[in-house]
Write a protein that holds these residues in place. Structure first.
Motif, mmCIF file in Angstrom:
data_model
loop_
_atom_site.group_PDB
_atom_site.id
_atom_site.type_symbol
_atom_site.label_atom_id
_atom_site.label_comp_id
_atom_site.label_asym_id
_atom_site.label_seq_id
_atom_site.Cartn_x
_atom_site.Cartn_y
_atom_site.Cartn_z
ATOM 1 N N LEU A 165 -5.094 1.207 -0.193
ATOM 2 C CA LEU A 165 -4.872 -0.223 -0.436
ATOM 3 C C LEU A 165 -5.946 -0.851 -1.313
ATOM 4 N N THR A 166 -7.184 -0.375 -1.205
ATOM 5 C CA THR A 166 -8.294 -1.055 -1.878
ATOM 6 C C THR A 166 -8.939 -0.237 -2.990
ATOM 7 N N GLY A 167 -8.733 1.082 -2.973
ATOM 8 C CA GLY A 167 -9.435 1.937 -3.921
ATOM 9 C C GLY A 167 -10.855 2.271 -3.504
ATOM 10 N N ILE A 194 -9.591 -6.444 3.956
ATOM 11 C CA ILE A 194 -8.622 -6.172 2.889
ATOM 12 C C ILE A 194 -8.109 -7.508 2.371
ATOM 13 N N THR A 195 -8.355 -7.795 1.113
ATOM 14 C CA THR A 195 -7.993 -9.096 0.546
ATOM 15 C C THR A 195 -6.884 -9.003 -0.487
ATOM 16 N N ARG A 196 -6.303 -7.853 -0.661
ATOM 17 C CA ARG A 196 -5.236 -7.661 -1.645
ATOM 18 C C ARG A 196 -4.061 -8.579 -1.318
ATOM 19 N N PRO A 197 -3.597 -9.387 -2.245
ATOM 20 C CA PRO A 197 -2.626 -10.422 -1.915
ATOM 21 C C PRO A 197 -1.238 -9.929 -1.527
ATOM 22 N N ASP A 198 -0.849 -8.738 -1.962
ATOM 23 C CA ASP A 198 0.504 -8.272 -1.649
ATOM 24 C C ASP A 198 0.579 -7.496 -0.343
ATOM 25 N N VAL A 204 -2.376 -5.059 7.526
ATOM 26 C CA VAL A 204 -3.829 -5.211 7.655
ATOM 27 C C VAL A 204 -4.249 -5.010 9.105
ATOM 28 N N ALA A 205 -3.475 -5.574 10.043
ATOM 29 C CA ALA A 205 -3.806 -5.432 11.463
ATOM 30 C C ALA A 205 -3.728 -3.975 11.908
ATOM 31 N N LEU A 206 -2.760 -3.247 11.393
ATOM 32 C CA LEU A 206 -2.647 -1.837 11.744
ATOM 33 C C LEU A 206 -3.857 -1.046 11.262
#
Length: 373
Positions: A165-167, A194-198, A204-206
């Motif tokens: 998700l973040t790289g 994790i701040t990725r908008p999509d 994120v909770a998982l």
């Protein structure tokens, strides 16, 4: 811990630095027997355990194209997460712990599908690796006490998803940091949000739950929770309209007909899963996919197709004698090599998707197969 050497054909040899004692050899054979009995499509099997002339042990395995890197599109993260979670769950049910779920152990086949390699703790206990290697992906209890169990595997799953998700790893590497400081940060420091908008909140909770420092707080069955937390609405089944619905297909009198209609349902499940909360719009009639006649090379088939729209593609493969089709993701590519078994008949279809809908090519057979919806 080991050296990987290219072998003949599509194989590699993973060579360890010494021979095995009887206890380790027995434990290794027990692990591999349990995994072989599973025959799980997302677990990369060991084809052979052998001993070199100098006594070193070597594992013969299938060669893969690449390892995991990020960030990935959300749809690929979802497929990756469910694939790894199911592979881990299957191994755990068989009594096998992976022991090091890290990006280097998630590989990709030539067809693009992810697989998990290097299951088992026998060799990891016999040949401990550099404790600083991929430290940022290792569960805190593994760093402290060398614990390797189902809960540490789940932490590894969370770390893989975080990277996808973040790289970045859950604990970002700091250039020039002293080893002691680095270890302390991994053991006690928080994971950057994790701040990725999509990325939806439930995903994120998982990931946050899987990365819990307390092993007891990690989800006990991530393969179930992952499916339950897919973002968006329930899976949509895309079917022909009622007036277009054909009668159930019948097998040919020789039994050689491949019933490929189930491809539509299976692929629709995949596309609905990957699409998140986007409900398919009515299919615009001008959009089409043209699948060229497959080129049969004996042990593989070369596929190519064209479309007048920009789509994400999947290859649907129906094999004679197999009740379920295979779905091979092709993403934006318009060609794919697909491994097949000599002597069997096959039907192929390409399905594509964009925000406006889902589209299908005609079926293309090889070796005299009869393809019916």
């Amino acid at each position: 811990m080991a050296t990987v050497i290219a072998g003949p054909g599509d194989t590699v040899l993973k060579v360890y630095p010494a021979s095995l004692d009887r206890e380790t050899r027995t434990a290794l054979e027990r692990e591999q027997a349990a995994l072989s009995a599973l025959d799980h499509p997302s677990i990369l099997p060991v084809r052979k355990i052998s001993e070199l002339a100098d006594g070193r042990v070597a594992l013969r395995m299938q060669r893969c194209e690449r390892t995991l890197a990020g960030p990935l599109p959300l749809r690929d993260v979802l497929v990756l997460g469910e694939t790894v979670a199911k592979a881990l769950a299957a191994a755990h049910r068989a009594g096998v712990v992976h022991g090091s779920v890290t990006p280097g152990n998630v590989l990709f086949l030539r067809t693009g599908e992810p697989v998990v390699a290097d299951f088992g703790t026998a060799l990891r206990r016999r040949f401990p690796h550099d404790p600083m290697h991929e430290l940022e992906f290792i569960a805190p209890e593994t760093v402290r006490e060398e614990t390797m169990d189902e809960r540490t595997d789940r932490y590894g799953l969370g770390a893989l998803l975080y990277l996808a998700l973040t790289g970045e790893p859950p604990h970002r590497t700091v250039a020039g940091e002293e080893p002691g400081t680095r270890i302390h940060r991994v053991l006690t420091g928080p994971v950057a949000p994790i701040t990725r908008p999509d990325v939806p909140d439930d995903l994120v909770a998982l990931v946050d739950g899987l990365l819990a420092k307390d092993p007891g707080k990690r989800p006990a069955h991530p393969e179930e929770l992952f499916a339950a937390r897919r973002p968006g609405e329930p899976i949509l089944v895309l079917e022909p309209s009622r007036r277009e619905q054909p009668p159930p297909p019948k097998k040919s009198k020789r039994g050689y007909v491949i019933l490929a209609g189930i491809c539509v349902l299976f692929a629709a499940l995949w596309f609905g899963f990957a699409a998140g909360n986007t409900r398919p719009a009515p299919v615009p009639t001008p959009v089409g996919i043209e699948l060229a006649p497959p080129v049969d090379r004996g042990d593989h088939v070369e596929l190519s197709w064209t479309s007048n729209a920009e789509l994400d593609y999947a290859v649907i493969l129906a094999e004679e004698g197999s009740p379920d089709p295979q779905v091979i993701m092709a993403h934006r590519s318009t060609q794919r090599r697909v491994d097949v078994r000599p002597g069997l008949r096959y039907c192929f279809q390409i399905q594509g998707r964009n925000p406006q809908g889902t589209y299908e090519s005609r079926f293309e057979p090889i070796r005299g197969a009869t393809c019916k919806r």
